[in-house]
Scaffold this motif. Structure first.
Motif, PDB file in Angstrom:
ATOM      1  N   ARG A 102       0.819  -1.223   0.000  1.00 25.32           N
ATOM      2  CA  ARG A 102       0.000   0.000   0.000  1.00 25.32           C
ATOM      3  C   ARG A 102       0.850   1.269   0.000  1.00 25.32           C
ATOM      4  NH1 ARG A 102      -3.789  -2.425   4.184  1.00 25.32           N
ATOM      5  NH2 ARG A 102      -5.327  -3.491   2.896  1.00 25.32           N
ATOM      6  N   LEU A 103       2.077   1.171   0.487  1.00 24.75           N
ATOM      7  CA  LEU A 103       2.948   2.345   0.538  1.00 24.75           C
ATOM      8  C   LEU A 103       3.308   2.857  -0.857  1.00 24.75           C
ATOM      9  CD1 LEU A 103       5.355   1.244   3.408  1.00 24.75           C
ATOM     10  CD2 LEU A 103       3.449   2.870   3.547  1.00 24.75           C
ATOM     11  N   SER A 104       3.303   1.967  -1.855  1.00 24.41           N
ATOM     12  CA  SER A 104       3.692   2.379  -3.209  1.00 24.41           C
ATOM     13  C   SER A 104       2.501   2.764  -4.072  1.00 24.41           C
ATOM     14  CB  SER A 104       4.475   1.255  -3.888  1.00 24.41           C
ATOM     15  OG  SER A 104       3.639   0.130  -4.063  1.00 24.41           O
ATOM     16  N   GLU A 105       1.289   2.624  -3.556  1.00 24.84           N
ATOM     17  CA  GLU A 105       0.099   2.964  -4.328  1.00 24.84           C
ATOM     18  C   GLU A 105      -0.226   4.446  -4.180  1.00 24.84           C
ATOM     19  OE1 GLU A 105      -3.014   0.364  -3.048  1.00 24.84           O
ATOM     20  OE2 GLU A 105      -2.107  -1.385  -4.005  1.00 24.84           O
ATOM     21  N   PRO A 106      -0.866   5.037  -5.203  1.00 25.73           N
ATOM     22  CA  PRO A 106      -1.269   6.444  -5.080  1.00 25.73           C
ATOM     23  C   PRO A 106      -2.398   6.597  -4.054  1.00 25.73           C
ATOM     24  CG  PRO A 106      -1.966   5.542  -7.183  1.00 25.73           C
ATOM     25  CD  PRO A 106      -1.171   4.482  -6.494  1.00 25.73           C
ATOM     26  N   ASP A 107      -2.910   7.771  -3.957  1.00 29.05           N
ATOM     27  CA  ASP A 107      -3.960   8.096  -2.990  1.00 29.05           C
ATOM     28  C   ASP A 107      -5.122   7.106  -3.087  1.00 29.05           C
ATOM     29  OD1 ASP A 107      -5.556   9.314  -1.159  1.00 29.05           O
ATOM     30  OD2 ASP A 107      -5.792  11.195  -2.259  1.00 29.05           O
ATOM     31  N   ASP A 108      -5.659   6.720  -1.924  1.00 25.86           N
ATOM     32  CA  ASP A 108      -6.760   5.751  -1.892  1.00 25.86           C
ATOM     33  C   ASP A 108      -8.026   6.270  -2.565  1.00 25.86           C
ATOM     34  OD1 ASP A 108      -5.263   3.896  -0.552  1.00 25.86           O
ATOM     35  OD2 ASP A 108      -5.978   4.463   1.440  1.00 25.86           O
ATOM     36  N   PHE A 109      -8.157   7.572  -2.674  1.00 26.74           N
ATOM     37  CA  PHE A 109      -9.372   8.137  -3.245  1.00 26.74           C
ATOM     38  C   PHE A 109      -9.345   8.180  -4.779  1.00 26.74           C
ATOM     39  CE2 PHE A 109      -9.295   9.961   1.062  1.00 26.74           C
ATOM     40  CZ  PHE A 109     -10.489   9.416   1.520  1.00 26.74           C
ATOM     41  N   ILE A 110      -8.207   7.843  -5.375  1.00 22.07           N
ATOM     42  CA  ILE A 110      -8.125   7.801  -6.844  1.00 22.07           C
ATOM     43  C   ILE A 110      -8.489   6.380  -7.286  1.00 22.07           C
ATOM     44  CG2 ILE A 110      -6.633   8.020  -8.859  1.00 22.07           C
ATOM     45  CD1 ILE A 110      -4.872   9.905  -7.213  1.00 22.07           C
ATOM     46  N   PRO A 111      -9.540   6.219  -8.102  1.00 23.46           N
ATOM     47  CA  PRO A 111      -9.900   4.874  -8.571  1.00 23.46           C
ATOM     48  C   PRO A 111      -8.779   4.279  -9.429  1.00 23.46           C
ATOM     49  CG  PRO A 111     -11.649   6.457  -9.051  1.00 23.46           C
ATOM     50  CD  PRO A 111     -10.472   7.227  -8.565  1.00 23.46           C
ATOM     51  N   ARG A 112      -8.638   2.967  -9.373  1.00 27.56           N
ATOM     52  CA  ARG A 112      -7.557   2.293 -10.111  1.00 27.56           C
ATOM     53  C   ARG A 112      -7.607   2.582 -11.604  1.00 27.56           C
ATOM     54  NH1 ARG A 112      -4.538  -1.838  -7.572  1.00 27.56           N
ATOM     55  NH2 ARG A 112      -5.239  -2.190  -5.462  1.00 27.56           N
ATOM     56  N   ARG A 113      -8.784   2.683 -12.169  1.00 29.01           N
ATOM     57  CA  ARG A 113      -8.876   2.902 -13.617  1.00 29.01           C
ATOM     58  C   ARG A 113      -8.382   4.289 -14.014  1.00 29.01           C
ATOM     59  NH1 ARG A 113     -14.250   3.415 -11.869  1.00 29.01           N
ATOM     60  NH2 ARG A 113     -15.215   5.336 -12.581  1.00 29.01           N
ATOM     61  N   ALA A 173       3.149   1.077  -8.503  1.00 32.86           N
ATOM     62  CA  ALA A 173       2.392   0.145  -7.661  1.00 32.86           C
ATOM     63  C   ALA A 173       2.808  -1.294  -7.929  1.00 32.86           C
ATOM     64  CB  ALA A 173       0.896   0.324  -7.898  1.00 32.86           C
ATOM     65  N   GLU A 174       3.043  -1.618  -9.187  1.00 32.92           N
ATOM     66  CA  GLU A 174       3.441  -2.993  -9.540  1.00 32.92           C
ATOM     67  C   GLU A 174       4.832  -3.328  -9.001  1.00 32.92           C
ATOM     68  OE1 GLU A 174       2.200  -6.484 -10.708  1.00 32.92           O
ATOM     69  OE2 GLU A 174       0.972  -4.693 -10.975  1.00 32.92           O
ATOM     70  N   ILE A 175       5.759  -2.406  -9.160  1.00 34.38           N
ATOM     71  CA  ILE A 175       7.112  -2.616  -8.615  1.00 34.38           C
ATOM     72  C   ILE A 175       7.056  -2.679  -7.090  1.00 34.38           C
ATOM     73  CG2 ILE A 175       9.375  -1.528  -8.334  1.00 34.38           C
ATOM     74  CD1 ILE A 175       9.033  -0.510 -11.261  1.00 34.38           C
ATOM     75  N   GLY A 176       6.241  -1.823  -6.495  1.00 33.06           N
ATOM     76  CA  GLY A 176       6.067  -1.842  -5.042  1.00 33.06           C
ATOM     77  C   GLY A 176       5.519  -3.165  -4.546  1.00 33.06           C
ATOM     78  N   ARG A 177       4.571  -3.746  -5.294  1.00 31.84           N
ATOM     79  CA  ARG A 177       4.043  -5.070  -4.917  1.00 31.84           C
ATOM     80  C   ARG A 177       5.113  -6.130  -4.990  1.00 31.84           C
ATOM     81  NH1 ARG A 177      -0.155  -4.614  -8.668  1.00 31.84           N
ATOM     82  NH2 ARG A 177      -1.366  -2.914  -7.868  1.00 31.84           N
ATOM     83  N   GLY A 178       5.952  -6.067  -6.026  1.00 34.45           N
ATOM     84  CA  GLY A 178       7.032  -7.049  -6.150  1.00 34.45           C
ATOM     85  C   GLY A 178       8.049  -6.939  -5.029  1.00 34.45           C
ATOM     86  N   VAL A 179       8.428  -5.711  -4.698  1.00 29.78           N
ATOM     87  CA  VAL A 179       9.380  -5.497  -3.598  1.00 29.78           C
ATOM     88  C   VAL A 179       8.755  -5.924  -2.275  1.00 29.78           C
ATOM     89  CG1 VAL A 179      10.609  -3.707  -2.295  1.00 29.78           C
ATOM     90  CG2 VAL A 179      10.659  -3.684  -4.791  1.00 29.78           C
ATOM     91  N   ALA A 180       7.492  -5.582  -2.071  1.00 27.78           N
ATOM     92  CA  ALA A 180       6.802  -5.966  -0.835  1.00 27.78           C
ATOM     93  C   ALA A 180       6.690  -7.482  -0.725  1.00 27.78           C
ATOM     94  CB  ALA A 180       5.416  -5.329  -0.789  1.00 27.78           C
ATOM     95  N   ALA A 181       6.439  -8.164  -1.845  1.00 25.93           N
ATOM     96  CA  ALA A 181       6.355  -9.625  -1.812  1.00 25.93           C
ATOM     97  C   ALA A 181       7.695 -10.241  -1.449  1.00 25.93           C
ATOM     98  CB  ALA A 181       5.876 -10.149  -3.165  1.00 25.93           C
ATOM     99  N   THR A 182       8.775  -9.692  -2.000  1.00 19.60           N
ATOM    100  CA  THR A 182      10.113 -10.206  -1.684  1.00 19.60           C
ATOM    101  C   THR A 182      10.443 -10.003  -0.210  1.00 19.60           C
ATOM    102  OG1 THR A 182      10.832  -9.707  -3.936  1.00 19.60           O
ATOM    103  CG2 THR A 182      12.549 -10.026  -2.293  1.00 19.60           C
TER     104      THR A 182
END
Length: 178
Positions: free
Chosen positions: A41-52, A62-71
């Motif tokens: 969640r730290l690498s995602e933009p503001d929660d109020f902005i819809p993903r689309r 966000a995708e790179i952040g998910r990969g780093v967070a998973a590692t």
């Protein structure tokens, strides 16, 4: 796999390697997703902005952040899962393993993935591709060994921990051999 191993030899249940392997996999499955979510969640933009409505840069971040967070999550879960076994069987606690896993887990994944890819190329008789993949696999395996050697040299990277002192009141000891 555990059932198949125990079906062949039930004494494996008392083998530290068997216990460590299968408990570690269970701990990784149980903990890694719970550890990964807050970090991703730290690498995602503001929660109020819809993903689309995310920009391409925001999606990549966000995708790179998910990969780093998973590692990081897998490395932490592996350390937590192995800490009790390492202390109990080997009397060692290794805090540097948290950092070492951040390097070793992706490299081990690359070694496994390249090995499987080489097997596919070998079966399909694509010799030049199999040779290239095997060379890349050799490089990743050497990098994995070098990283493990590097982290093993860190001062105070592991600490010897003894069992708590317990007073013995018995005058005799009985040893029963298997």
């Amino acid at each position: 796999a555990a059932f198949a191993i125990l079906a062949c030899d039930t004494n494996e249940l008392f083998n530290p390697g068997f216990q460590l392997s299968f408990v570690l996999v269970l701990v990784i499955f149980a903990l890694s997703s719970h550890l990964q979510r807050p970090m991703a969640r730290l690498s995602e933009p503001d929660d109020f902005i819809p993903r689309r409505m995310w920009t391409t840069g925001q999606r990549w971040k966000a995708e790179i952040g998910r990969g780093v967070a998973a590692t990081i999550a897998v490395g932490l879960a592996a350390w937590v899962g192995s800490a009790l076994f390492m202390w109990g069987y080997f009397h060692l606690v290794s805090p540097v393993a948290i950092l070492a896993n951040l390097v070793a887990v992706p490299l081990a994944f690359c070694v496994l993935a390249l090995g499987l890819l080489s097997l596919v190329f070998g079966v399909c008789s694509v010799t030049f591709a199999a040779v290239a993949v095997n060379h890349a696999n050799w490089f990743c395996a050497r990098a994995l060994i070098a990283s493990v050697d590097l982290f093993a040299q860190v001062p105070r990277g592991h600490v010897y921990v003894e069992w708590p002192a317990v007073s013995r009141s018995g005058a005799a000891e009985i040893v029963v051999l298997d």
